[in-house]
Enzyme design. Structure first.
Site, PDB file in Angstrom:
ATOM      1  N   GLU A 178      -8.567   5.258  15.744  1.00  0.00           N
ATOM      2  CA  GLU A 178      -7.340   4.547  15.318  1.00  0.00           C
ATOM      3  C   GLU A 178      -6.351   4.171  16.430  1.00  0.00           C
ATOM      4  O   GLU A 178      -5.580   3.219  16.270  1.00  0.00           O
ATOM      5  CB  GLU A 178      -6.558   5.398  14.284  1.00  0.00           C
ATOM      6  CG  GLU A 178      -7.240   5.575  12.946  1.00  0.00           C
ATOM      7  CD  GLU A 178      -8.230   6.736  12.919  1.00  0.00           C
ATOM      8  OE1 GLU A 178      -8.210   7.544  13.879  1.00  0.00           O
ATOM      9  OE2 GLU A 178      -9.023   6.836  11.980  1.00  0.00           O
ATOM     10  N   GLU A 232     -12.075   8.696  19.080  1.00  0.00           N
ATOM     11  CA  GLU A 232     -11.519   8.745  17.723  1.00  0.00           C
ATOM     12  C   GLU A 232     -11.544   7.326  17.193  1.00  0.00           C
ATOM     13  O   GLU A 232     -12.298   6.503  17.738  1.00  0.00           O
ATOM     14  CB  GLU A 232     -10.130   9.398  17.713  1.00  0.00           C
ATOM     15  CG  GLU A 232      -9.102   8.814  18.654  1.00  0.00           C
ATOM     16  CD  GLU A 232      -8.394   7.588  18.114  1.00  0.00           C
ATOM     17  OE1 GLU A 232      -8.793   6.461  18.524  1.00  0.00           O
ATOM     18  OE2 GLU A 232      -7.424   7.725  17.356  1.00  0.00           O
ATOM     19  N   GLY A 255      -4.564  13.492  15.200  1.00  0.00           N
ATOM     20  CA  GLY A 255      -5.929  13.340  14.704  1.00  0.00           C
ATOM     21  C   GLY A 255      -6.933  14.223  15.400  1.00  0.00           C
ATOM     22  O   GLY A 255      -6.604  14.994  16.306  1.00  0.00           O
ATOM     23  N   THR A 256      -8.171  14.077  14.971  1.00  0.00           N
ATOM     24  CA  THR A 256      -9.276  14.805  15.594  1.00  0.00           C
ATOM     25  C   THR A 256     -10.107  13.830  16.421  1.00  0.00           C
ATOM     26  O   THR A 256     -10.027  12.611  16.238  1.00  0.00           O
ATOM     27  CB  THR A 256     -10.159  15.476  14.525  1.00  0.00           C
ATOM     28  OG1 THR A 256     -10.698  14.472  13.661  1.00  0.00           O
ATOM     29  CG2 THR A 256      -9.368  16.487  13.719  1.00  0.00           C
ATOM     30  N   HIS A 259       0.797  -1.235   0.000  1.00  0.00           N
ATOM     31  CA  HIS A 259       0.000   0.000   0.000  1.00  0.00           C
ATOM     32  C   HIS A 259       0.826   1.279   0.000  1.00  0.00           C
ATOM     33  O   HIS A 259       0.277   2.374   0.111  1.00  0.00           O
ATOM     34  CB  HIS A 259      -0.962  -0.010   1.199  1.00  0.00           C
ATOM     35  CG  HIS A 259      -1.878  -1.186   1.195  1.00  0.00           C
ATOM     36  ND1 HIS A 259      -1.573  -2.366   1.847  1.00  0.00           N
ATOM     37  CD2 HIS A 259      -3.065  -1.386   0.581  1.00  0.00           C
ATOM     38  CE1 HIS A 259      -2.537  -3.238   1.647  1.00  0.00           C
ATOM     39  NE2 HIS A 259      -3.457  -2.675   0.887  1.00  0.00           N
ATOM     40  N   ASP A 299     -15.034  18.189  17.839  1.00  0.00           N
ATOM     41  CA  ASP A 299     -16.473  18.309  18.100  1.00  0.00           C
ATOM     42  C   ASP A 299     -16.770  17.754  19.493  1.00  0.00           C
ATOM     43  O   ASP A 299     -15.895  17.151  20.123  1.00  0.00           O
ATOM     44  CB  ASP A 299     -17.299  17.613  17.016  1.00  0.00           C
ATOM     45  CG  ASP A 299     -16.883  16.184  16.808  1.00  0.00           C
ATOM     46  OD1 ASP A 299     -16.007  15.939  15.971  1.00  0.00           O
ATOM     47  OD2 ASP A 299     -17.406  15.312  17.521  1.00  0.00           O
TER      48      ASP A 299
HETATM   49  O1  LIG Z   1      -8.952  13.450  11.948  1.00  0.00           O
HETATM   50  P1  LIG Z   1      -8.574  12.001  11.831  1.00  0.00           P
HETATM   51  O2  LIG Z   1      -7.129  11.783  12.035  1.00  0.00           O
HETATM   52  O3  LIG Z   1      -9.065  11.352  10.556  1.00  0.00           O
HETATM   53  O4  LIG Z   1      -9.310  11.262  13.061  1.00  0.00           O
HETATM   54  C1  LIG Z   1     -10.698  11.222  13.319  1.00  0.00           C
HETATM   55  O5  LIG Z   1     -11.509  11.694  12.256  1.00  0.00           O
HETATM   56  C2  LIG Z   1     -12.082  10.593  11.526  1.00  0.00           C
HETATM   57  C3  LIG Z   1     -13.584  10.652  11.660  1.00  0.00           C
HETATM   58  O6  LIG Z   1     -14.085  11.849  11.174  1.00  0.00           O
HETATM   59  C4  LIG Z   1     -11.495   9.332  12.147  1.00  0.00           C
HETATM   60  O7  LIG Z   1     -10.358   8.942  11.420  1.00  0.00           O
HETATM   61  C5  LIG Z   1     -11.172   9.799  13.543  1.00  0.00           C
HETATM   62  O8  LIG Z   1     -10.231   9.033  14.249  1.00  0.00           O
HETATM   63  O1  LIG Z   2     -13.959   9.622  15.538  1.00  0.00           O
HETATM   64  C1  LIG Z   2     -14.363  10.758  15.777  1.00  0.00           C
HETATM   65  C2  LIG Z   2     -13.613  11.895  15.416  1.00  0.00           C
HETATM   66  C3  LIG Z   2     -14.096  13.131  15.696  1.00  0.00           C
HETATM   67  N1  LIG Z   2     -15.294  13.232  16.320  1.00  0.00           N
HETATM   68  C4  LIG Z   2     -16.015  12.148  16.669  1.00  0.00           C
HETATM   69  O2  LIG Z   2     -17.107  12.287  17.233  1.00  0.00           O
HETATM   70  N2  LIG Z   2     -15.526  10.930  16.395  1.00  0.00           N
END
Ligand SMILES: O=P(O)(O)O[C@H]1O[C@H](CO)[C@@H](O)[C@H]1O
Ligand SMILES: O=c1cc[nH]c(=O)[nH]1
Length: 235
Positions: free
Chosen positions: A181, A179, A89-90, A4, A204
């Site tokens: 991962e 999140e 990440g978020t 990949h 959020d």
């Molecule tokens: O902003 P990323 O790194 O993608 O992380 C968060 O955002 C995604 C979901 O919107 C999921 O991958 C979650 O873990």
């Molecule tokens: O996985 C996620 C990422 C951002 N916000 C969420 O509510 N879930």
């Protein structure tokens, strides 16, 4: 080359930042790296290698979810010898006092994924961050004055739950945010004896329902990138 990733052997640095969003990977390379070179284009999952304050560093998009991200993390470790893997990440906050745009350093990650049941049967493995990276990231975040929370998070396989209220059980047990991962990353890091950390920005809020825009998530959460890069500089 791996299945990949089409980077050449040696083209990816030992330290890799891992955003879910490949466009955030491009933003990180263009904003923070000196002389970035794109090392991956397979599936549009952008990856770049350059230097940061003179030290070689890479960034690789992983896609969303444990299933996608574990493919990239596995190949980065086993095919490219990566040693320091820092997810940037978020997340969605579960706690009233963890606000949108705050930083979270994920000390550990619960999961509703089956990945570790497949590995460990009925026994539970606790996926945890590398302590040294965590400590360094916390110290950088404190120096920069970022509002930072350290604790447990949830890595969920599901973004849209049938029962929105299910998060409250985890919130009651002190889990800070959700999140998708970190539990997979921490498990693979433990398996292969490498260092991993997850640095998150709250995008959020499940309690207040406050949100940020996709553009903000892609382009402006730079505090966590600085924390991740400066923490990695010192390892
Ligand atoms: O902003 P990323 O790194 O993608 O992380 C968060 O955002 C995604 C979901 O919107 C999921 O991958 C979650 O873990
Ligand atoms: O996985 C996620 C990422 C951002 N916000 C969420 O509510 N879930």
């Amino acid at each position: 080359m791996s299945i990949h990733l089409n980077a050449e052997p040696g083209q990816i640095a030992e330290t890799v930042l891992l955003p879910g969003d490949p466009l955030r990977a491009r933003h990180i390379a263009e904003t923070f790296f000196e002389n970035p070179v794109q090392h991956n284009s397979v599936r549009g999952m952008l990856g770049y290698t350059g230097t940061y304050k003179g030290q070689r560093v890479s960034v690789q998009g992983t896609g969303m979810g444990i299933a996608s991200s574990m493919i990239y993390v596995s190949e980065l470790i086993t095919e490219y010898g990566c040693q320091n893997l820092i997810r940037v990440g978020t997340c969605g906050s579960y706690q009233p006092d963890v606000h949108v745009r705050d930083l979270i350093l994920a000390q550990a990650a619960c999961t509703d994924s089956n990945i570790n049941n497949i590995r460990f049967g009925q026994k539970n493995f606790a996926p945890i961050a590398d302590f040294e990276l965590l400590l360094r990231a916390y110290s950088v975040a404190q120096e920069r004055g970022f509002t930072t929370h350290v604790g447990n998070i949830m890595s969920s396989d599901t973004f849209y739950h049938d029962d929105f209220e299910q998060y409250k059980l985890w919130a009651q047990y002190g889990v800070l945010a959700v999140e998708m991962e970190a539990a997979g990353l921490y498990t693979l890091a433990a398996k292969h004896g490498v260092k991993a950390l997850t640095v998150l920005t709250v995008s959020d809020h499940l309690v207040t329902r406050e949100e940020t825009t996709a553009e903000e998530r892609q382009l402006t959460f730079n505090g966590m990138i600085e924390v991740a890069l400066d923490a990695a500089l010192k390892v």
